[in-house]
Design a protein around this motif. Structure first.
Motif, short mmCIF file in Angstrom:
data_model
loop_
_atom_site.label_atom_id
_atom_site.label_comp_id
_atom_site.label_asym_id
_atom_site.label_seq_id
_atom_site.Cartn_x
_atom_site.Cartn_y
_atom_site.Cartn_z
N SER A 180 0.85 -1.19 0.00
CA SER A 180 0.00 0.00 0.00
C SER A 180 0.88 1.24 0.00
CB SER A 180 -0.93 0.01 1.22
OG SER A 180 -0.19 0.03 2.42
N GLU A 181 0.27 2.38 -0.29
CA GLU A 181 1.02 3.63 -0.42
C GLU A 181 1.73 3.98 0.88
OE1 GLU A 181 -2.63 6.75 0.46
OE2 GLU A 181 -2.16 6.19 -1.59
N LEU A 212 3.59 4.86 -4.51
CA LEU A 212 2.31 4.22 -4.79
C LEU A 212 2.56 2.89 -5.51
CD1 LEU A 212 0.35 7.33 -6.15
CD2 LEU A 212 0.44 6.49 -3.80
N ASN A 218 0.68 0.37 -6.11
CA ASN A 218 -0.42 -0.15 -6.91
C ASN A 218 -0.74 0.75 -8.11
OD1 ASN A 218 -0.81 -2.35 -5.10
ND2 ASN A 218 -1.88 -0.96 -3.72
N SER A 219 0.12 1.69 -8.37
CA SER A 219 -0.04 2.59 -9.50
C SER A 219 1.25 2.59 -10.32
CB SER A 219 -0.36 4.01 -9.00
OG SER A 219 -0.29 4.95 -10.05
N ARG A 230 -4.44 10.94 -6.04
CA ARG A 230 -4.60 9.49 -6.23
C ARG A 230 -5.43 9.20 -7.47
NH1 ARG A 230 -5.57 10.02 -0.41
NH2 ARG A 230 -3.81 9.12 0.74
N ILE A 231 -6.51 9.95 -7.65
CA ILE A 231 -7.38 9.73 -8.81
C ILE A 231 -6.62 9.95 -10.11
CG2 ILE A 231 -9.39 10.65 -10.05
CD1 ILE A 231 -10.65 11.17 -7.28
N SER A 235 -3.33 9.77 -10.56
CA SER A 235 -2.33 8.72 -10.72
C SER A 235 -2.97 7.41 -11.19
CB SER A 235 -1.59 8.50 -9.39
OG SER A 235 -0.69 7.44 -9.50
N ARG A 236 -4.11 7.06 -10.66
CA ARG A 236 -4.76 5.80 -11.05
C ARG A 236 -5.34 5.90 -12.47
NH1 ARG A 236 -7.79 4.68 -5.21
NH2 ARG A 236 -5.85 4.44 -4.02
N GLN A 237 -5.81 7.08 -12.82
CA GLN A 237 -6.33 7.25 -14.18
C GLN A 237 -5.19 7.12 -15.19
OE1 GLN A 237 -9.58 7.51 -14.78
NE2 GLN A 237 -9.27 7.55 -17.00
N SER A 269 -2.74 5.23 -14.85
CA SER A 269 -2.28 3.83 -14.82
C SER A 269 -3.18 2.89 -15.59
CB SER A 269 -2.17 3.36 -13.36
OG SER A 269 -1.29 4.19 -12.63
N ILE A 270 -4.32 3.37 -16.04
CA ILE A 270 -5.24 2.52 -16.79
C ILE A 270 -4.61 2.15 -18.14
CG2 ILE A 270 -7.48 2.40 -17.94
CD1 ILE A 270 -8.59 4.19 -15.76
#
Length: 418
Positions: A210-211, A307, A309-310, A408-409, A411-413, A415-416
């Motif tokens: 986790s982060e 992060l 998971n990213s 976070r949003i 970074s995750r976007q 990573s898609i």
């Protein structure tokens, strides 16, 4: 002869023909065998202290004080007089005890807080919908309380970030107090990129799921931060933000203000002995060729967020951007010292509800092209939340939390993978 017959023969009055069968006289036997509710009612504090009392037959009697002052010899001699006196202590018997309580010496124990200080309070939700939910959740939790204490304790991650921001702002104010108020020159931003391992020459890999926030000494010794994202992910994120900005343009909770700018930053580094290095930066508008701003930029501190998971990490930076006044002659002199030119074609998405601006910048420098993504928190609102910490202690925490969540949003976007 048993106790019942003895007392009944001594205390039995003359027959009263007017007494109805619905109000029989009560004896000791009746009292002993009465139900618990009747005994509790008779012995309650209400019946002991009320001015209006009732006798054994349920009839109202005068107050205790008047009854004692007008007591007859028959009452004094009655077997029930002692029972009543034990059940109803006179006020003069209680007053010494109450006086002792009022005049008791002060305790020598250390004073404890009657209420938690502001900085130690946990979040107490008043509406269950306010409890944070996973990103994919669509309904509020069905839990009736947040935890065993009814509060949501602050986690270590948010605690480190909020305390880091607070400490660095206060430290900067103290360091530059000779200049007066420097609040309007502060900048807080999140930059997207990679934490790079110096030894293995790749993105850092830590054995965590986790982060986490990296230790400053470890980061400065073994790592550095590489900002920037690939062009494809950059354009995908821009399309995503464009879609959000057009979904509900008139809805305050989801309103974006979109701005475009194109400028060239002229940068000169200034290094003085025994002083922190500063960066002189002059921004010139490409279209009008007019100077947009001139500043001295001082980096205050960095906080690096890993992060796992990213595909990307975050760097939280605080800087001080002091005005750099110069006339035309000074600008010509500055141009001779320029070490770096950055052509920045930028689109900014300002989210009004969370006071976050997302800058998406295509940068040309030294013959190469980079794509940078950074988020900036409105410093005026940040300082306003800090000033209100005494009356609204949760707003500062929620504002920082929303800023981190926006990072976070993003970074995750990015990573898609499509």
């Amino acid at each position: 002869m048993d106790l019942k017959n003895l007392i009944s023969s001594e205390e039995r009055p003359a027959p009263d023909m007017s007494r109805s069968n619905s109000q029989p006289r009560m004896s000791i036997h009746d009292l002993v065998n009465a139900d618990d509710s009747a005994i509790r009612q008779r012995s309650s504090i209400t019946h002991l202290t009320n001015d209006e009392d009732v006798d054994m037959n349920g009839h109202k009697t005068v107050s205790l004080t008047r009854r004692k002052s007008s007591a007859t010899s028959s009452e004094v001699g009655s077997p029930f007089a002692e029972v009543r006196s034990r059940k109803q202590p006179a006020p003069e018997q209680l007053s010494p005890i109450e006086g002792h309580k009022e005049n008791k010496p002060p305790s020598r124990k250390p004073r404890r807080y009657t209420e938690k200080p502001t900085w130690a309070k946990d979040y107490i939700p008043t509406v269950r919908k306010s409890v944070r939910k996973p990103a994919m959740a669509t309904a509020a939790t069905k839990l009736s309380v947040a935890s065993i204490s009814g509060t949501i304790p602050r986690n270590d991650f948010n605690k480190v970030v909020t305390e880091w921001i607070w400490a660095n702002i206060e430290g900067t104010r103290h360091e530059y107090k000779s200049m007066g108020s420097i609040d309007k020159y502060l900048e807080l931003e999140l930059k997207v990129g990679h934490i790079w391992d110096k030894v293995k020459d790749r993105r850092l890999r830590l054995p965590v799921n986790s982060e986490t926030i990296l230790n400053v000494d470890f980061f400065q010794t073994d790592c550095y931060f590489r900002s920037g994202v690939p062009a494809q992910q950059f354009h995908d994120l821009r399309a995503y933000l464009g879609k959000l900005s057009h979904e509900k343009p008139n809805h305050k909770a989801n309103k974006f203000v979109v701005e475009n700018s194109h400028c060239v930053d002229l940068i000169a580094y200034e290094r003085k002995r025994d002083e922190k290095p500063t960066t002189g930066r002059v921004s010139v508008d490409v279209k009008t060729q007019r100077r947009m701003s001139s500043i001295h930029k001082h980096r205050v501190a960095d906080l690096v967020i890993y992060l796992p998971n990213s595909l990307y990490d975050l760097r939280l930076s605080m800087s001080l951007e002091l005005p750099y006044e110069m006339n035309d002659a000074g600008f010509e002199s500055f141009q001779k010292r320029v070490e770096l030119r950055r052509d920045k074609d930028r689109v900014s998405y300002s989210h009004l509800a969370t006071f976050t601006k997302i800058d998406m910048t295509k940068v040309k420098e030294n013959g190469s092209v980079k794509h940078e993504v950074e988020l900036e928190l409105d410093t005026v609102e940040l300082l306003n939340s800090m000033a209100k910490i005494g009356t609204d202690p949760l707003y500062y925490i929620d504002l920082v939390q929303a800023f981190l969540d926006n990072g976070r949003i993003v970074s995750r976007q990015l990573s898609i993978q499509e």
